[in-house]
Scaffold this motif. Structure first.
Motif, PDB file in Angstrom:
ATOM      1  N   THR A   1       2.816  -5.583   3.818  1.00 37.29           N
ATOM      2  CA  THR A   1       2.432  -6.994   3.879  1.00 37.29           C
ATOM      3  C   THR A   1       3.342  -7.742   4.855  1.00 37.29           C
ATOM      4  O   THR A   1       2.881  -8.591   5.627  1.00 37.29           O
ATOM      5  CB  THR A   1       2.503  -7.621   2.464  1.00 37.29           C
ATOM      6  OG1 THR A   1       1.729  -6.804   1.578  1.00 37.29           O
ATOM      7  CG2 THR A   1       1.966  -9.035   2.458  1.00 37.29           C
TER       8      THR A   1
ATOM      9  N   HIS B   1       9.732   6.117   3.046  1.00 36.54           N
ATOM     10  CA  HIS B   1      10.251   6.499   1.732  1.00 36.54           C
ATOM     11  C   HIS B   1      11.270   7.625   1.868  1.00 36.54           C
ATOM     12  O   HIS B   1      11.802   8.096   0.882  1.00 36.54           O
ATOM     13  CB  HIS B   1       9.110   6.937   0.811  1.00 36.54           C
ATOM     14  CG  HIS B   1       8.265   5.781   0.365  1.00 36.54           C
ATOM     15  ND1 HIS B   1       8.731   4.807  -0.482  1.00 36.54           N
ATOM     16  CD2 HIS B   1       7.011   5.409   0.695  1.00 36.54           C
ATOM     17  CE1 HIS B   1       7.789   3.901  -0.679  1.00 36.54           C
ATOM     18  NE2 HIS B   1       6.729   4.244   0.037  1.00 36.54           N
TER      19      HIS B   1
ATOM     20  N   LYS C   1       6.314  -4.055   1.960  1.00 34.44           N
ATOM     21  CA  LYS C   1       6.658  -3.644   3.327  1.00 34.44           C
ATOM     22  C   LYS C   1       5.468  -3.829   4.288  1.00 34.44           C
ATOM     23  O   LYS C   1       5.594  -4.453   5.339  1.00 34.44           O
ATOM     24  CB  LYS C   1       7.134  -2.175   3.333  1.00 34.44           C
ATOM     25  CG  LYS C   1       8.326  -1.926   2.405  1.00 34.44           C
ATOM     26  CD  LYS C   1       8.778  -0.485   2.411  1.00 34.44           C
ATOM     27  CE  LYS C   1       7.795   0.510   1.817  1.00 34.44           C
ATOM     28  NZ  LYS C   1       7.540   0.349   0.362  1.00 34.44           N
TER      29      LYS C   1
END
Ligand SMILES: Nc1ncnc2c1ncn2[C@@H]1O[C@H](COP(=O)(O)OP(=O)(O)OP(=O)(O)O)[C@@H](O)[C@H]1O
Length: 287
Positions: free
Chosen positions: A42, A184, A40
């Protein structure tokens, strides 16, 4: 708005993003989910031009790998790990105002809502603030300016529960910008978004779009009556495509059946305001 074509990023020959293809349209509000290391951050860094990569990232009006400075200036970004800036907070805010077009009045208002007193921290070096204080300042700067796209990488990870709730409301109020939010906690951001994208080992494994579901025609008709007008909830409902009457308290619109729990999650946040609610299955059309 942004077209990503076979984006590949390797670290030590290992592909962290693997021919990832995706397009982000104006108005998209995307939750980007995926386990630790899925790629994510990156992806964000490649979008922002921080990393070289294979494949292409095209911004509207530009092509190929070229990053147009004006296109990048229209993106607000809150990183997962705040940078170790030595400058005092006041200087950072001035830079945001003069260099990035942030509004001082808007930043003051947002910081106040998040529970951080800018006057109190103005002289302190940014890197000496607590993790949560740093995040509040970065969120303040990002939301204090106009942007076409806002990228948030786990933006609420260090916030206390009260600030998390305010932060989610602030995002719900911002209907002008597209958003890409890595989190998350899907249940927390789900009411804000109209698209959920899951990454796994650098590839898109799920791309769930509310508009596609509405087009598919399987939905419930909802009617919501509020005890009083409420701007954040109104904006959130408008994001779901709801219409209100002249009083601003009575809303109706379709909810895709598969999104019912997500929709109820949104309403649960504002439970005390809701006077009446019906959710009726629309009979299947007979051809
Ligand atoms: N600068 C780097 N050098 C080498 N490997 C890296 C670098 N940055 C990221 N990686 C590796 O790339 C993979 C993807 O990392 P990334 O930070 O994009 O994941 P993420 O989905 O954001 O994870 P998280 O949910 O933990 O934040 C990981 O295996 C990570 O170790």
């Amino acid at each position: 708005m942004i077209t990503i074509d076979r984006l590949t990023k390797r670290f030590d020959r290992r592909a962290v993003l693997d021919e990832l293809t995706l397009s982000i349209d104006a108005g998209d509000r995307i939750a980007l989910i995926g386990s630790n290391g899925a790629g994510k951050t990156t992806l964000f860094r490649c979008l922002l031009g921080h990393y070289g990569h294979g494949g292409s990232v095209g911004f509207e009006g530009t092509s190929g790998k070229r990053r147009d400075a004006r296109a990048l200036a229209r993106i607000a970004f809150v990183p997962q790990l705040p940078p170790p800036l030595r400058m005092p907070v006041g200087e950072l805010l001035t830079f945001a105002e003069k260099g990035a077009g942030a509004s001082r009045a808007r930043m003051d208002e947002i910081a106040g809502k998040l529970g951080i007193d800018l006057d109190e921290v103005r002289r302190r070096p940014f890197y000496r603030l607590s993790g949560g204080q740093k995040q509040k300042i970065l969120v303040t700067v990002a939301l204090g300016r106009d942007a076409d796209l806002m990228i948030f990488d786990e933006p609420a990870a260090n916030l206390d529960p009260a600030a998390r709730a305010v932060f989610i409301d602030l995002l719900a109020e911002r209907r002008d910008a597209s958003m890409l939010i890595a989190s998350h906690r899907l249940e927390e951001v789900a009411p804000l978004v109209n698209r959920v994208i899951e990454l796994d080992r650098g590839r898109v494994v799920l791309d769930d779009n509310l508009r596609d579901r509405l087009r598919a025609g399987d939905f419930r008709q909802a009617l919501i009556v509020l005890s009083a007008p409420h701007a954040p909830l109104t904006q959130a409902l408008e994001g779901w495509g709801f219409r209100s009457d002249a009083t601003g308290t009575r809303f109706s619109g379709p909810v895709p059946s598969a999104e019912t729990f997500r929709f109820l999650g949104l309403l649960a946040r504002y439970g005390s305001l809701i006077e009446q609610m019906t959710l009726e299955q629309v009979p299947e059309r007979v051809f």
